[in-house]
Design a protein around this motif. Sequence first.
Motif, PDB file in Angstrom:
ATOM      1  N   PRO A  43       0.797  -1.229   0.000  1.00 55.69           N
ATOM      2  CA  PRO A  43       0.000   0.000   0.000  1.00 55.69           C
ATOM      3  C   PRO A  43       0.825   1.272   0.000  1.00 55.69           C
ATOM      4  O   PRO A  43       0.281   2.351  -0.254  1.00 55.69           O
ATOM      5  CB  PRO A  43      -0.837  -0.123   1.284  1.00 55.69           C
ATOM      6  CG  PRO A  43      -0.062  -1.040   2.165  1.00 55.69           C
ATOM      7  CD  PRO A  43       0.602  -2.020   1.238  1.00 55.69           C
ATOM      8  N   CYS A  59      -2.052   4.716   3.635  1.00 55.14           N
ATOM      9  CA  CYS A  59      -1.240   3.544   3.367  1.00 55.14           C
ATOM     10  C   CYS A  59      -1.493   2.511   4.458  1.00 55.14           C
ATOM     11  O   CYS A  59      -2.297   1.619   4.297  1.00 55.14           O
ATOM     12  CB  CYS A  59       0.239   3.932   3.295  1.00 55.14           C
ATOM     13  SG  CYS A  59       1.383   2.527   3.265  1.00 55.14           S
ATOM     14  N   THR A  89      -6.336  -2.505   2.427  1.00 49.18           N
ATOM     15  CA  THR A  89      -5.386  -3.407   3.059  1.00 49.18           C
ATOM     16  C   THR A  89      -6.158  -4.519   3.762  1.00 49.18           C
ATOM     17  O   THR A  89      -7.386  -4.481   3.849  1.00 49.18           O
ATOM     18  CB  THR A  89      -4.506  -2.658   4.083  1.00 49.18           C
ATOM     19  OG1 THR A  89      -5.347  -1.968   5.022  1.00 49.18           O
ATOM     20  CG2 THR A  89      -3.591  -1.646   3.398  1.00 49.18           C
ATOM     21  N   ARG A 145       0.660   4.144  -2.649  1.00 50.22           N
ATOM     22  CA  ARG A 145      -0.100   5.392  -2.534  1.00 50.22           C
ATOM     23  C   ARG A 145       0.761   6.502  -1.958  1.00 50.22           C
ATOM     24  O   ARG A 145       0.697   7.644  -2.416  1.00 50.22           O
ATOM     25  CB  ARG A 145      -1.343   5.168  -1.664  1.00 50.22           C
ATOM     26  CG  ARG A 145      -2.329   4.164  -2.238  1.00 50.22           C
ATOM     27  CD  ARG A 145      -3.686   4.329  -1.601  1.00 50.22           C
ATOM     28  NE  ARG A 145      -4.194   5.687  -1.741  1.00 50.22           N
ATOM     29  CZ  ARG A 145      -4.678   6.201  -2.861  1.00 50.22           C
ATOM     30  NH1 ARG A 145      -4.730   5.478  -3.948  1.00 50.22           N
ATOM     31  NH2 ARG A 145      -5.101   7.442  -2.897  1.00 50.22           N
ATOM     32  N   SER A 152       1.571  -3.094   4.727  1.00 47.15           N
ATOM     33  CA  SER A 152       1.004  -4.426   4.529  1.00 47.15           C
ATOM     34  C   SER A 152       0.855  -5.109   5.877  1.00 47.15           C
ATOM     35  O   SER A 152       1.841  -5.467   6.528  1.00 47.15           O
ATOM     36  CB  SER A 152       1.904  -5.267   3.621  1.00 47.15           C
ATOM     37  OG  SER A 152       1.494  -6.626   3.638  1.00 47.15           O
ATOM     38  N   GLY A 206      -6.114   3.507   1.346  1.00 49.54           N
ATOM     39  CA  GLY A 206      -5.906   2.372   0.487  1.00 49.54           C
ATOM     40  C   GLY A 206      -6.598   1.136   1.044  1.00 49.54           C
ATOM     41  O   GLY A 206      -7.094   1.115   2.162  1.00 49.54           O
TER      42      GLY A 206
END
Length: 368
Positions: free
Chosen positions: A229, A319, A255, A232, A322, A253
């Motif tokens: 992510p 964001c 996730t 972004r 991850s 974003g």
Amino acid sequence: MFDDLDTDRRPLVLVWEVTQACGLACRHCRADARPQRHPDELTTAEGKRLLEDAAEFGDGQLVVLSGGDPLARDDLTELVAHGDELDLRMTITPSGTRSLTPERVRDLGDAGIARMALSLDGPTRERHDAFRGEESFEDTIEAARAARDAGIPLQVNTTVCADTVEDLPAIRDRVRDLGAVLWSVFFLVPVGRGRVLDPISPERAEDAMAWLHEASEEERFGVKTTEAPFYRRVGIQRAEAGETDGSAQRRGGITAGRGFAFVSHTGEVYPSGFLPESAGSVRERSVVDVYRNAELFESLRDPDGFSGKCGACEYRHVCGGSRSRAYAVTGDPTGSDPLCPYIPEGYDGPLPERQRASEGGDPPEPAD
């Protein structure tokens, strides 16, 4: 749709792993797939009930039928048609095997498949088949052409790791030639058989993000990342530096657990297929209830509660890092993403192990 999506209430993407059976045994397989179907897979009736529950998320809920190879189920078109009747947006990620004939592709389209995603991890037969450890390139290309002929929009999925990153420009060209509408670039999470593959360094990942943004500006197809992510964050920084037209938006974003949910072949609900921590079973609770109310999902939708540099980052709401990679590497789904090299200004806390180890020089970015 994405702009108005309330990720506390519904996911943008709901993946149902309809089976783990697959005729391939690819080296990077998240599912660690096997040839035979699991005896405890959701039945046809249970699968239809799952789709009916998914429709409660709201109009046009996106459902991805994944595997393994979904074509291993003989009730697949029945499930697709049922979802289509419920006004779900039914999509599929079949394996590139000989079973994916033009006739099967047309049948899926007739049943209501709105998009087909195929994996392409090399630009040539030699590169793709060597990476996957299976001969699937020619079947994948033929299936992509069959999807085009059947009027089914095509998505191409590519795994990025040390073995494939140099091929990104050539794979991009293949995506263009195949007439795909979207290129989804998966950054390796070390789960399943993918644990044996080498990831790229954080610095190399940063270079790849910038290159992917450039590709997205040049191509007619869309470009998105999966489990990366900070794509972004890189886009926003490029816009702020005047390198783009400023189209990057400060919206959140998608996730694991925040706009994304995954139902396993046996009905367990995970935040992502790459984050195999169950929050409940669809055999006991509605997937809507699990997504909205399970403690694990709620924690993943609260970036202010993340630890380490991800929790301190000013981009955490667009964001968030991850969550799957944090879980795979540290065992903590709210920890820091070790693939992202960005260090927030003023942050002096601990860094992920891989990031500390990688500080020592930037590798070259993918070159055209």
